[in-house]
Design an enzyme around this catalytic site. Structure first.
Site, PDB file in Angstrom:
ATOM      1  N   ASP A  90       0.847  -1.191   0.000  1.00  0.00           N
ATOM      2  CA  ASP A  90       0.000   0.000   0.000  1.00  0.00           C
ATOM      3  C   ASP A  90       0.881   1.240   0.000  1.00  0.00           C
ATOM      4  O   ASP A  90       2.044   1.194   0.413  1.00  0.00           O
ATOM      5  CB  ASP A  90      -0.949  -0.004   1.194  1.00  0.00           C
ATOM      6  CG  ASP A  90      -0.213   0.000   2.527  1.00  0.00           C
ATOM      7  OD1 ASP A  90       0.700  -0.825   2.696  1.00  0.00           O
ATOM      8  OD2 ASP A  90      -0.548   0.817   3.405  1.00  0.00           O
ATOM      9  N   GLU A 154       0.012  -0.861   5.805  1.00  0.00           N
ATOM     10  CA  GLU A 154       1.079  -0.307   6.621  1.00  0.00           C
ATOM     11  C   GLU A 154       0.905   1.187   6.836  1.00  0.00           C
ATOM     12  O   GLU A 154       1.201   1.709   7.916  1.00  0.00           O
ATOM     13  CB  GLU A 154       2.436  -0.588   5.956  1.00  0.00           C
ATOM     14  CG  GLU A 154       3.633  -0.398   6.867  1.00  0.00           C
ATOM     15  CD  GLU A 154       4.167   1.032   6.870  1.00  0.00           C
ATOM     16  OE1 GLU A 154       5.014   1.328   7.745  1.00  0.00           O
ATOM     17  OE2 GLU A 154       3.751   1.833   6.011  1.00  0.00           O
TER      18      GLU A 154
END
Length: 468
Positions: A90, A154
């Site tokens: 991400d 994250e």
């Protein structure tokens, strides 16, 4: 011991091309968290990036598994696992100010690969995968497994990795290529509370009727907007000029009926390094606080926030929580989120706290200051993560780093948090070399390709050392 073979493997021109193309495949996917969909807990973008990452790992010859689109894994072999490598697919949003290329159009210029995720963390993940491939291709002797774990949340809460470790054991050793070399053995703690105020429906003029600031807790806001009633564009523009803010912050006013829309633009940066950005939200709050507004709850809230979070205060001095220690360095603070309307406001700030910070010296002080200004406060401190430099795992990493760089393998502290923050004994290890600025979370994010190749050389040596 294996330096010559590993160097020759990664010095081959085709390896560099393989690295750049693999990273580019991942960077082209906009993997910013969105609203969840069935089977996609963090939205379609992160799920698409995970699918492509696992496809890449399969093409390289690894056994993979997708864990409900939270994380995916790639295993070097089927033996007992000795090492986890934690990466994430991400990314933060695009922000503004890109000049070399568009965020999702990777481009190499003068040895730098540009694009969102090249440094954080798609490029490092590819380097780790190619390091695993090198171990297999060179038939380096391993009797235990290396598992690469690729996450998808994250940047917005670590819910992915917490979910995975909720039902899977930690490995004896864990590292993450999501920071800098030599070794990140200390990650500051976090204090990121939510504060709110409510008031009756307002009608006084002039006043601020609406405010919208940042959208990510850990990113310095590059944009902020407000709606002002009862003032002219000239009054706002003159007030902005009087503030004499840095040239990187701009202000525009647009009249729409009785509403005056005021927008500030700055430059985003990682929340742990707020001094590297230009906070549009604090600039706009400063501007609004300087306007001749009516004495009403929204005005008092805005002026209180300006007093507690003045533009350019990156250390929490005005809030009363500034402090530092020799291992961690200073506390940092970024006022990153604020919304306001005619009945109340909600805000958050992102502070990274040193090893010696306490609940009494940070949380209690901040809560008292905010409550005195009329805000309710919620949220507790998260502790720092620290692995002593004397740990044998860290000594092994230092030796491997020194073998391929000729530089001292010392330990460092950072304000940013990586996946290892809550994992016993885990450290961040690479890929950026000392002094390199990747523009993390900002415009023109980049990675030096040779640094990634060096990372890919160091990691096989680490795998051999830990997995014999």
């Amino acid at each position: 011991m294996y330096e010559e073979k590993i160097n020759a493997y990664f010095d081959a021109p085709e390896r560099r091309a393989e690295l750049v193309e693999a990273i580019s495949r991942l960077v082209r996917i906009r993997s910013v968290r969105e609203e969840p969909l069935p089977g996609m807990p963090f939205g379609p973008g992160p799920a698409a990036a995970l699918a492509e990452g696992l496809k890449l790992a399969e093409e390289l010859g690894f056994a993979t598994r997708n864990y409900d689109n939270y994380v995916g894994t790639a295993d070097l072999n089927d033996k007992e696992t000795a090492l986890h490598i934690l990466c994430h697919l991400d990314v933060v949003g695009e922000g503004t100010g890109w000049t070399v290329t568009e965020p999702y159009a990777p481009k190499e210029v003068d040895g730098m690969l540009y694009g969102r995720g090249t440094a954080d963390d798609k490029g490092p993940m590819v380097a780790a995968l190619l390091a695993m491939k090198a171990v297999r291709d060179l038939k380096l002797p391993l009797t235990k497994n290396v598992r690469l774990i690729a996450g998808t949340d994250e940047e917005t809460g670590f819910r992915d990795i917490k979910w995975y470790y909720g039902s899977h054991p930690y490995a004896p050793h864990t590292l993450s290529p999501d920071a800098d070399f030599p070794i990140i053995n200390l990650e500051k703690g976090h204090y990121q509370p939510t504060f709110q105020a409510a008031w009756p429906q307002e009608t006084a003029l002039p006043r601020v009727a609406a405010f919208s600031g940042g959208t990510r807790l850990n990113m310095v806001p590059p944009k902020a907007q407000a709606t002002v009633l009862g003032l002219s564009p000239r009054q706002v523009e003159e007030a902005f000029q009087a503030l004499a803010l840095e040239g990187a912050v701009t202000c525009t006013c647009t009249q729409e009926g009785e509403a005056l829309h005021v927008a500030c633009a700055g430059q985003n940066a990682h929340g742990s390094t707020p001094e590297e950005g230009h906070n549009a939200q604090t600039a706009l709050v400063a501007l609004l606080a300087a306007l001749p507004l009516a004495d009403c709850p929204s005005t008092r809230a805005i002026r209180a926030l300006h007093a507690l979070f003045p533009h350019g205060d990156h250390r929490g001095t005005a809030l009363g929580i500034a402090q530092a220690d020799d291992l961690s360095g200073p506390l940092t603070l970024a006022f990153t989120m604020l919304t306001l309307n005619d009945t109340g406001c909600t805000g958050r700030f992102d502070s990274r706290t040193p090893l010696t910070a306490t609940q009494a010296s940070v949380q209690a002080v901040a809560e008292a200051a905010l409550r005195a200004a009329g805000f309710a406060v919620q949220g507790d401190m998260d502790p720092p993560h620290y692995v002593p430099e004397s740990d044998p795992f860290l000594r092994t990493l230092a030796q491997c780093y020194e073998a391929y760089t000729g530089q001292k393998g010392q330990c460092l502290a950072i304000g940013g948090g990586t996946y290892v923050h809550d994992i016993p004994g885990g450290v961040a290890f690479g890929p950026n070399m000392p002094g390199f600025v990747s523009n993390l979370h900002g415009p023109d994010e980049k990675i030096r390709v040779t640094d990634l190749l060096t990372t890919a050389k160091i990691y096989p040596q680490v795998m051999v050392a830990l997995c014999l």
